[in-house]
Scaffold this motif. Structure first.
Motif, short mmCIF file in Angstrom:
data_model
loop_
_atom_site.label_atom_id
_atom_site.label_comp_id
_atom_site.label_asym_id
_atom_site.label_seq_id
_atom_site.Cartn_x
_atom_site.Cartn_y
_atom_site.Cartn_z
N THR A 103 0.83 -1.20 0.00
CA THR A 103 0.00 0.00 0.00
C THR A 103 0.87 1.25 0.00
OG1 THR A 103 -0.17 -0.01 2.43
CG2 THR A 103 -1.91 -1.16 1.17
N HIS A 104 1.97 1.20 0.74
CA HIS A 104 2.99 2.24 0.72
C HIS A 104 4.23 1.67 1.38
CE1 HIS A 104 0.90 2.76 4.55
NE2 HIS A 104 1.84 3.59 4.99
N LEU A 105 5.31 2.43 1.39
CA LEU A 105 6.61 1.87 1.72
C LEU A 105 7.13 2.30 3.10
CD1 LEU A 105 8.14 2.23 -1.84
CD2 LEU A 105 7.56 0.07 -0.70
N HIS A 106 6.25 2.70 3.99
CA HIS A 106 6.67 2.91 5.38
C HIS A 106 7.07 1.56 5.98
CE1 HIS A 106 4.27 6.93 5.88
NE2 HIS A 106 5.40 7.09 5.24
N PHE A 107 8.02 1.58 6.90
CA PHE A 107 8.64 0.35 7.38
C PHE A 107 7.65 -0.65 7.97
CE2 PHE A 107 8.66 3.07 11.13
CZ PHE A 107 8.27 2.21 12.15
N ASP A 164 5.05 7.09 -8.71
CA ASP A 164 5.11 8.33 -7.94
C ASP A 164 5.50 8.06 -6.49
OD1 ASP A 164 4.43 9.79 -10.16
OD2 ASP A 164 2.32 10.01 -9.62
N HIS A 165 4.88 7.03 -5.89
CA HIS A 165 5.22 6.73 -4.50
C HIS A 165 6.65 6.23 -4.37
CE1 HIS A 165 4.75 5.91 -0.30
NE2 HIS A 165 5.13 4.67 -0.48
N TRP A 166 7.10 5.43 -5.34
CA TRP A 166 8.48 4.94 -5.30
C TRP A 166 9.48 6.11 -5.28
CZ3 TRP A 166 10.58 0.29 -4.33
CH2 TRP A 166 11.94 0.13 -4.58
N GLN A 167 9.24 7.09 -6.12
CA GLN A 167 10.12 8.25 -6.15
C GLN A 167 10.05 9.01 -4.83
OE1 GLN A 167 9.55 10.84 -9.52
NE2 GLN A 167 10.97 12.38 -8.77
N TRP A 168 8.85 9.14 -4.27
CA TRP A 168 8.66 9.81 -2.99
C TRP A 168 9.44 9.09 -1.88
CZ3 TRP A 168 5.76 14.18 -1.76
CH2 TRP A 168 5.40 14.36 -0.43
N PHE A 223 -7.95 2.95 -4.59
CA PHE A 223 -8.16 4.35 -4.27
C PHE A 223 -6.81 4.94 -3.91
CE2 PHE A 223 -9.31 7.64 -1.00
CZ PHE A 223 -9.97 8.52 -1.86
N PHE A 224 -6.39 5.97 -4.61
CA PHE A 224 -5.10 6.61 -4.37
C PHE A 224 -5.30 7.81 -3.44
CE2 PHE A 224 -4.51 4.25 -8.22
CZ PHE A 224 -3.19 3.81 -8.19
N ALA A 225 -4.55 7.84 -2.34
CA ALA A 225 -4.70 8.90 -1.35
C ALA A 225 -3.34 9.51 -1.04
CB ALA A 225 -5.33 8.34 -0.07
N ASP A 226 -3.30 10.82 -0.92
CA ASP A 226 -2.03 11.54 -0.78
C ASP A 226 -1.82 12.19 0.59
OD1 ASP A 226 -1.20 11.10 -3.51
OD2 ASP A 226 -2.67 12.60 -4.11
N GLY A 227 -2.80 12.13 1.48
CA GLY A 227 -2.68 12.85 2.74
C GLY A 227 -1.67 12.23 3.69
N LYS A 262 0.57 9.09 -2.82
CA LYS A 262 0.05 7.96 -3.60
C LYS A 262 0.02 6.66 -2.82
CE LYS A 262 -1.07 10.14 -7.33
NZ LYS A 262 -1.11 11.46 -6.64
N GLN A 263 -0.48 6.72 -1.57
CA GLN A 263 -0.83 5.51 -0.85
C GLN A 263 -1.96 4.81 -1.62
OE1 GLN A 263 -2.35 4.13 3.63
NE2 GLN A 263 -2.72 6.22 2.94
#
Length: 286
Positions: free
Chosen positions: A101-105, A135-139, A186-190, A194-195
């Motif tokens: 979903t995203h790359l937080h540890f 986009d999230h990978w770059q972030w 669903f893509f969310a940015d808050g 791009k979570q």
């Protein structure tokens, strides 16, 4: 298709950080804190068996970090990724796809492990494709200073170095269906850029894997936004839009971080969208 809950391990986080500006007297009604102000947190992943594919959504913290690192998170209970996979009848080598979903540890740490002689790192799922978005990978690989401590290079770069990294299609809007994995996102940015929040059709129900858009049932009121969110004023409209859709369409919300509520539904009330029902996975589907 068959779905299995995968419990990757429980830990604790600071309640104030988890609820941002909300007073403790309010959030402790749903998420009681211990003497250190820490609240119970889960890493409840999802395993989807679909034909010849075995898709794992998120992987928890993993076990490769130092004891000092884990000491900040007060791990508790007996859950771990391998035992949970085994209970479902699988081994990590059976997994064909790992969707992050995203790359937080605490969401992707289990995707990478030490190599055999502990001189470096390797993907923990040797036969899997790892899915993120460009986009999230770059972030994550060029992190801002506020999030840098959550994006650990050892959790992220080995996926690319192994050649196993893949990106879902770039979304034209905040909701898209990925042809690669055949579910809606669903893509969310808050919370972070791009979570991805997966929507899975299962046995006549829409299951939504909430990741950090809704960490626990206690976060349902709109102002109850995590201090960890990078853009809290963007989280508010994203959360409002999603929760209205969830109430309108009777979504079943899979709570990744709620140690005590696996799945919930929501309803419209005079105070806004609020909790309707709580379920265990077995109550709904077994």
């Amino acid at each position: 298709m068959k779905i299995y809950p995968i419990e990757a391990g429980n830990f604790k986080l600071d309640g104030g950080a988890m609820f941002g500006v909300v007073p403790k007297s309010l959030w402790t009604r749903t998420n009681p804190a211990d003497g250190n102000n820490m609240i119970d947190i889960a890493a409840r992943c999802m395993l989807i068996e679909d034909g010849d594919r075995l898709i794992l959504i998120d992987t928890g913290m993993g076990n490769k970090q130092s004891e000092k690192f884990f000491g900040y998170y007060y791990r508790w209970g007996d859950h771990n990724l391998d035992d949970s996979l085994k209970k479902a009848g699988f081994h990590r080598d059976d997994v064909t796809d790992v969707f992050m979903t995203h790359l937080h540890f605490d969401h992707c740490g289990g995707s990478v492990q030490w190599n055999k002689d502990r001189t470096g790192y390797e993907p923990a799922f040797k036969n899997a494709k790892f899915w993120s978005n460009e986009d999230h990978w770059q972030w994550a690989t060029q992190p801002n200073r506020r999030e840098k401590a959550s994006f650990l290079k050892e959790n992220i770069l080995p996926m690319q170095e192994s050649g196993q990294l893949h990106f879902v299609e770039k979304p034209a809007s905040d909701y898209a269906k990925t042809s690669a994995l055949d579910f809606g996102i669903f893509f969310a940015d808050g919370h972070t850029d791009k979570q991805m929040i997966p929507h899975i059709q299962y046995k006549g129900k829409t299951l939504v894997f909430m990741a950090d858009l809704l960490p626990t049932a206690g976060h349902l009121p709109l102002p109850f936004v995590m201090g960890y969110d990078t853009r809290p004023l963007l989280t508010l409209p994203e959360k409002e839009k999603f929760l209205n859709a969830a109430a309108d369409n009777n979504y079943y919300l899979w709570l990744e971080h709620d140690a005590h509520n696996q799945i919930i539904t929501v309803k419209h009330t005079e105070k806004g969208v609020r909790l309707d029902q709580t379920y265990t996975f077995n109550e709904l589907f077994n």
